[in-house]
Design an enzyme around this catalytic site. Structure first.
Site, PDB file in Angstrom:
ATOM      1  CD  GLU A 107      -2.921  -0.970   2.514  1.00  0.00           C
ATOM      2  OE1 GLU A 107      -4.527  -1.689   1.989  1.00  0.00           O
ATOM      3  OE2 GLU A 107      -2.446  -0.851   3.534  1.00  0.00           O
ATOM      4  CB  CYS A 120       3.062   7.429   3.144  1.00  0.00           C
ATOM      5  SG  CYS A 120       3.909   5.845   4.798  1.00  0.00           S
ATOM      6  CB  CYS A 127       7.328  -5.176   8.864  1.00  0.00           C
ATOM      7  SG  CYS A 127       8.556  -4.349   9.074  1.00  0.00           S
ATOM      8  CB  CYS A 131       6.235  -2.609  15.868  1.00  0.00           C
ATOM      9  SG  CYS A 131       8.075  -2.168  15.241  1.00  0.00           S
ATOM     10  CB  CYS A 134       3.364  -1.361  13.824  1.00  0.00           C
ATOM     11  SG  CYS A 134       2.738  -1.217  11.836  1.00  0.00           S
ATOM     12  N   GLY A 182       7.041  -2.089   6.186  1.00  0.00           N
ATOM     13  CA  GLY A 182       8.331  -2.040   6.028  1.00  0.00           C
ATOM     14  C   GLY A 182       9.828  -1.540   6.688  1.00  0.00           C
ATOM     15  CG  ASN A 313      -3.170   5.853  13.673  1.00  0.00           C
ATOM     16  OD1 ASN A 313      -4.032   7.105  14.401  1.00  0.00           O
ATOM     17  ND2 ASN A 313      -2.174   6.399  13.044  1.00  0.00           N
ATOM     18  CB  CYS A 356       1.206   6.417  11.612  1.00  0.00           C
ATOM     19  SG  CYS A 356       1.651   7.906  10.931  1.00  0.00           S
TER      20      CYS A 356
HETATM   21  N1  SAH Z   1       9.944   0.452   9.087  1.00  0.00           N
HETATM   22  C1  SAH Z   1       9.654   1.869   9.608  1.00  0.00           C
HETATM   23  C2  SAH Z   1       8.793   3.233   8.188  1.00  0.00           C
HETATM   24  C3  SAH Z   1       7.970   2.669   9.329  1.00  0.00           C
HETATM   25  S1  SAH Z   1       7.624   4.807   9.505  1.00  0.00           S
HETATM   26  C4  SAH Z   1      10.057   2.318  11.056  1.00  0.00           C
HETATM   27  O1  SAH Z   1       9.386   2.191  12.164  1.00  0.00           O
HETATM   28  O2  SAH Z   1      10.174   3.658  11.468  1.00  0.00           O
HETATM   29  C5  SAH Z   1       5.790   4.322  10.421  1.00  0.00           C
HETATM   30  C6  SAH Z   1       5.322   4.784  11.903  1.00  0.00           C
HETATM   31  O3  SAH Z   1       4.132   4.784  12.431  1.00  0.00           O
HETATM   32  C7  SAH Z   1       6.122   4.894  12.783  1.00  0.00           C
HETATM   33  O4  SAH Z   1       6.146   5.378  13.027  1.00  0.00           O
HETATM   34  C8  SAH Z   1       5.574   3.290  13.388  1.00  0.00           C
HETATM   35  O5  SAH Z   1       6.286   3.475  14.472  1.00  0.00           O
HETATM   36  C9  SAH Z   1       4.575   4.290  13.444  1.00  0.00           C
HETATM   37  N2  SAH Z   1       2.965   3.214  13.467  1.00  0.00           N
HETATM   38  C10 SAH Z   1       2.968   2.558  13.908  1.00  0.00           C
HETATM   39  N3  SAH Z   1       1.531   1.256  14.155  1.00  0.00           N
HETATM   40  C11 SAH Z   1       1.522   2.717  14.306  1.00  0.00           C
HETATM   41  C12 SAH Z   1      -0.332   2.675  15.133  1.00  0.00           C
HETATM   42  N4  SAH Z   1      -0.626   2.003  15.057  1.00  0.00           N
HETATM   43  N5  SAH Z   1      -0.582   4.217  15.993  1.00  0.00           N
HETATM   44  C13 SAH Z   1       0.028   4.970  15.237  1.00  0.00           C
HETATM   45  N6  SAH Z   1       1.897   4.694  14.416  1.00  0.00           N
HETATM   46  C14 SAH Z   1       1.907   3.515  14.112  1.00  0.00           C
END
Ligand code: SAH
Length: 376
Positions: A107, A120, A127, A131, A134, A182, A313, A356
């Site tokens: 996406e 974005c 990935c 985390c 996420c 990713g 989110n 995000c």
């Molecule tokens: N893998 C890289 C690129 C992803 S960026 C990284 O971790 O930085 C996406 C961003 O959204 C990251 O900061 C991630 O931690 C954040 N993110 C992931 N899940 C989220 C969620 N459920 N709510 C808000 N932010 C989130």
């Protein structure tokens, strides 16, 4: 012929056996023309058609001789990832679901603002980092995207907004954020090749100052990112103790906070005008206390930085909740009083699961493929 640096590692074959030229830099196109017995300088004309004008049809490339156009069309193509759906949010955010030639999906999201807009971009199918907060991290199937697939996201979005060649004013895509699905620093070669093409003034021409790469903290790659690409750096910090970060961002067990911040301190070109962005997801009752805000400020002392607070989110089955607005504001205030800008990111495109951390494609329903990078 030895392969030029940016030539895709594996030929980017379309279903019809033709090789896709997206992802080829000028050196690669020049080498190709030499191989075809064509004058090398003509490669620049083709380069400009592909990356400046956004042409996908060789027949339209009017300054190339007809026999050459025919030859190119027989063996090559200038493709785009196939879009299986394009969703638009009530707030103007657009999300593309892209189907790659092997059937995998990723996406890509466009987030418009009044006088600019960020695209974005995803770097991997799924990935490996898992985390806890996420959605992408719950997708099991993972592979690296090729340079063509990364750049193809930008090119497809430009097609939709008619931004070929780059308009001088009123662009809807002014910025690129490597914040999609990713971990970009686990796919370095392809990210570097794609971003070099994106920032080339003769082509797509999005300045490195308008490109931000976000990493969960692959510390050993951070210096190289600054030296070779010079883009803005964002770090997904999310916790101020190793104990908690080990849980939220398991990559922390490999590269703990001290090592990550040491790498940040050494980021080339760091100064007040070029700050590192620390991203911090606000999880109710988990990482959002005033003490943690104070500890955050202590940890990043001396780093030209800004702290981007991201209200969590939600996604189906997520084990966390979003912090209350006043808790987020109190946290931000502490960070601001210490001298760091601390914007709270407004969730965008929530209604289409484009915010995000909400990205996750249906690829996992398919057979498991090769894993692109070692698990953390
Ligand atoms: N893998 C890289 C690129 C992803 S960026 C990284 O971790 O930085 C996406 C961003 O959204 C990251 O900061 C991630 O931690 C954040 N993110 C992931 N899940 C989220 C969620 N459920 N709510 C808000 N932010 C989130």
């Amino acid at each position: 012929m030895s392969a030029p640096a940016a030539m895709p590692a594996a030929p980017n074959l379309a279903g019809d056996g033709r090789t896709d030229l997206v992802g080829y830099d000028l050196a690669a196109l020049t080498a190709l023309f030499v191989e075809l017995g064509e004058p090398a300088f003509r490669a620049r004309q083709l380069y400009r058609w592909i990356y400046n004008r956004g042409a996908t049809d060789f027949a339209a490339m009017s300054d190339l001789a007809k026999p050459l156009r025919d030859l190119l069309a027989a063996r090559f193509r200038v493709g785009r990832p196939g879009a299986t759906s394009v969703l638009e949010s009530f707030d103007g955010t657009t999300k593309w679901l892209l189907r790659l030639t092997d059937g995998n999906e990723v996406e890509c999201v466009h987030i418009p603002e009044t006088d600019r807009g960020a695209l974005c971009v995803s770097s991997q199918v799924g990935c490996t980092l898992s985390c806890k907060f996420c959605h992408t991290g719950t997708q099991r199937l993972v592979r690296n995207l090729t340079a063509a697939e990364i750049l193809g996201q930008v090119m497809l979005a430009r097609d939709r907004f008619g931004e070929w060649p780059s308009p001088v004013e009123g662009r809807r895509i002014t910025n690129i954020v490597m914040m999609g699905m990713g971990e970009p620093l686990y796919n370095w070669d392809n990210i570097a090749a794609a971003l070099r093409l994106a920032m080339d003034g003769e082509g797509i021409a999005i300045s490195r100052r308008r490109i931000t790469l976000s990493t969960a903290g692959v510390a050993p790659m951070i210096r190289r990112c600054g030296e070779e690409l010079g883009v803005n750096l964002a770090i997904s910090l999310h916790a101020v103790t190793d104990e908690l970060r080990d849980v939220l961002v398991p990559l922390n067990r490999k590269y703990p906070i001290a090592e990550l911040l040491a790498a940040c301190r050494g980021y080339p070109g760091l100064r007040n005008a070029r700050r590192i962005t620390f991203e911090y997801v606000m999880l109710k009752g988990v990482n959002d206390s005033a003490d943690e805000a104070r500890e955050l400020v202590r940890l990043i002392a001396g780093i030209p930085a800004k702290v981007n607070l991201i209200p969590f989110n939600p996604w189906p089955g997520a084990p966390y909740e979003r912090s209350d607005d006043d808790t987020i504001e109190r946290f931000a205030e502490i960070v601001r009083r210490a001298g760091y800008p601390s914007p709270v990111r407004t969730p965008r495109g929530e209604d289409i699961m484009a915010a995000c951390g909400q990205l996750k494609s249906a690829s996992e329903k398919m057979r498991r493929g090769a894993t692109a990078a070692p698990p953390a």
